[in-house]
Design a protein around this motif. Structure first.
Motif, PDB file in Angstrom:
ATOM      1  N   LEU A  51      74.209  59.942 -11.517  1.00 26.99           N
ATOM      2  CA  LEU A  51      75.191  59.473 -12.494  1.00 26.99           C
ATOM      3  C   LEU A  51      75.219  57.951 -12.369  1.00 26.99           C
ATOM      4  CD1 LEU A  51      77.387  60.215 -14.572  1.00 26.99           C
ATOM      5  CD2 LEU A  51      79.012  60.271 -12.672  1.00 26.99           C
ATOM      6  N   MET A  52      74.717  57.282 -13.400  1.00 27.97           N
ATOM      7  CA  MET A  52      74.636  55.830 -13.361  1.00 27.97           C
ATOM      8  C   MET A  52      76.037  55.224 -13.425  1.00 27.97           C
ATOM      9  SD  MET A  52      71.430  55.847 -13.005  1.00 27.97           S
ATOM     10  CE  MET A  52      71.266  54.100 -12.741  1.00 27.97           C
ATOM     11  N   THR A  56      76.021  56.989 -17.569  1.00 23.35           N
ATOM     12  CA  THR A  56      74.831  57.656 -18.086  1.00 23.35           C
ATOM     13  C   THR A  56      74.336  58.697 -17.086  1.00 23.35           C
ATOM     14  OG1 THR A  56      74.165  55.660 -19.269  1.00 23.35           O
ATOM     15  CG2 THR A  56      72.463  57.332 -18.906  1.00 23.35           C
ATOM     16  N   PRO A  57      74.206  59.964 -17.517  1.00 23.97           N
ATOM     17  CA  PRO A  57      73.683  60.988 -16.617  1.00 23.97           C
ATOM     18  C   PRO A  57      72.157  61.090 -16.745  1.00 23.97           C
ATOM     19  CG  PRO A  57      74.534  62.022 -18.600  1.00 23.97           C
ATOM     20  CD  PRO A  57      74.731  60.528 -18.749  1.00 23.97           C
ATOM     21  N   GLU A  76      79.542  64.210 -10.546  1.00 22.56           N
ATOM     22  CA  GLU A  76      80.652  63.796 -11.409  1.00 22.56           C
ATOM     23  C   GLU A  76      81.998  64.103 -10.748  1.00 22.56           C
ATOM     24  OE1 GLU A  76      78.591  64.214 -15.827  1.00 22.56           O
ATOM     25  OE2 GLU A  76      79.653  65.941 -14.992  1.00 22.56           O
ATOM     26  N   ARG A  77      82.121  65.297 -10.163  1.00 20.82           N
ATOM     27  CA  ARG A  77      83.375  65.669  -9.499  1.00 20.82           C
ATOM     28  C   ARG A  77      83.692  64.724  -8.338  1.00 20.82           C
ATOM     29  NH1 ARG A  77      82.031  70.995 -10.671  1.00 20.82           N
ATOM     30  NH2 ARG A  77      80.979  71.318  -8.703  1.00 20.82           N
ATOM     31  N   ILE A  84      71.106  58.945  -6.270  1.00 24.05           N
ATOM     32  CA  ILE A  84      70.295  60.104  -6.637  1.00 24.05           C
ATOM     33  C   ILE A  84      70.398  61.173  -5.546  1.00 24.05           C
ATOM     34  CG2 ILE A  84      68.175  59.193  -5.581  1.00 24.05           C
ATOM     35  CD1 ILE A  84      66.635  60.471  -7.956  1.00 24.05           C
ATOM     36  N   VAL A  85      70.486  62.420  -5.970  1.00 22.15           N
ATOM     37  CA  VAL A  85      70.453  63.553  -5.047  1.00 22.15           C
ATOM     38  C   VAL A  85      69.349  64.491  -5.526  1.00 22.15           C
ATOM     39  CG1 VAL A  85      71.710  65.533  -4.101  1.00 22.15           C
ATOM     40  CG2 VAL A  85      72.895  63.352  -4.435  1.00 22.15           C
TER      41      VAL A  85
END
Length: 116
Positions: A51-52, A56-57, A76-77, A84-85
């Protein structure tokens, strides 16, 4: 950071990796570096999300349909941005059905816990 052998389920093995990135170019470079290891290059799936900072996703299922979205929702949560993951799976010969999403979640949770 890299956590290997996080979860094993019916022969499939999972690992999770991640790090700071601030652009798609850096995300691509992270994945390229990860896959320099023959072990990760030969994995069945390297699903990932980031998630930038601007919201931006970015994500990729890498053949594991829906897994990138699972990772993205967890980021996001946690409101974890510019990070990065990557969840890596080595398929063990038995289909896991919906359990594969639980294993992805287990990996992401382990990674997030290791960050704190």
């Amino acid at each position: 950071m890299q956590l290997t052998n996080v979860v094993t389920d019916r022969g499939s093995k999972y690992a999770v990796s991640g790090g700071k990135v601030t652009s798609r170019k850096e995300a691509d470079a992270f994945l390229k570096e990860l896959k320099r290891s023959k072990k990760f290059a030969k994995a069945t799936h390297n699903t990932w999300a980031v998630l930038m900072d601007d919201g931006t996703p970015l994500k990729s299922d890498d053949g594991e349909s829906g897994a990138g979205l699972v990772i993205l929702r967890m980021l996001e949560r946690e409101e974890l941005k510019d990070h990065i993951v990557v969840v890596t799976r080595w398929y063990g010969g038995t289909k896991l059905g919906g359990d594969r999403f639980r294993r992805v979640q287990d990996c992401v949770r382990a990674y997030l816990e290791a960050l704190t």
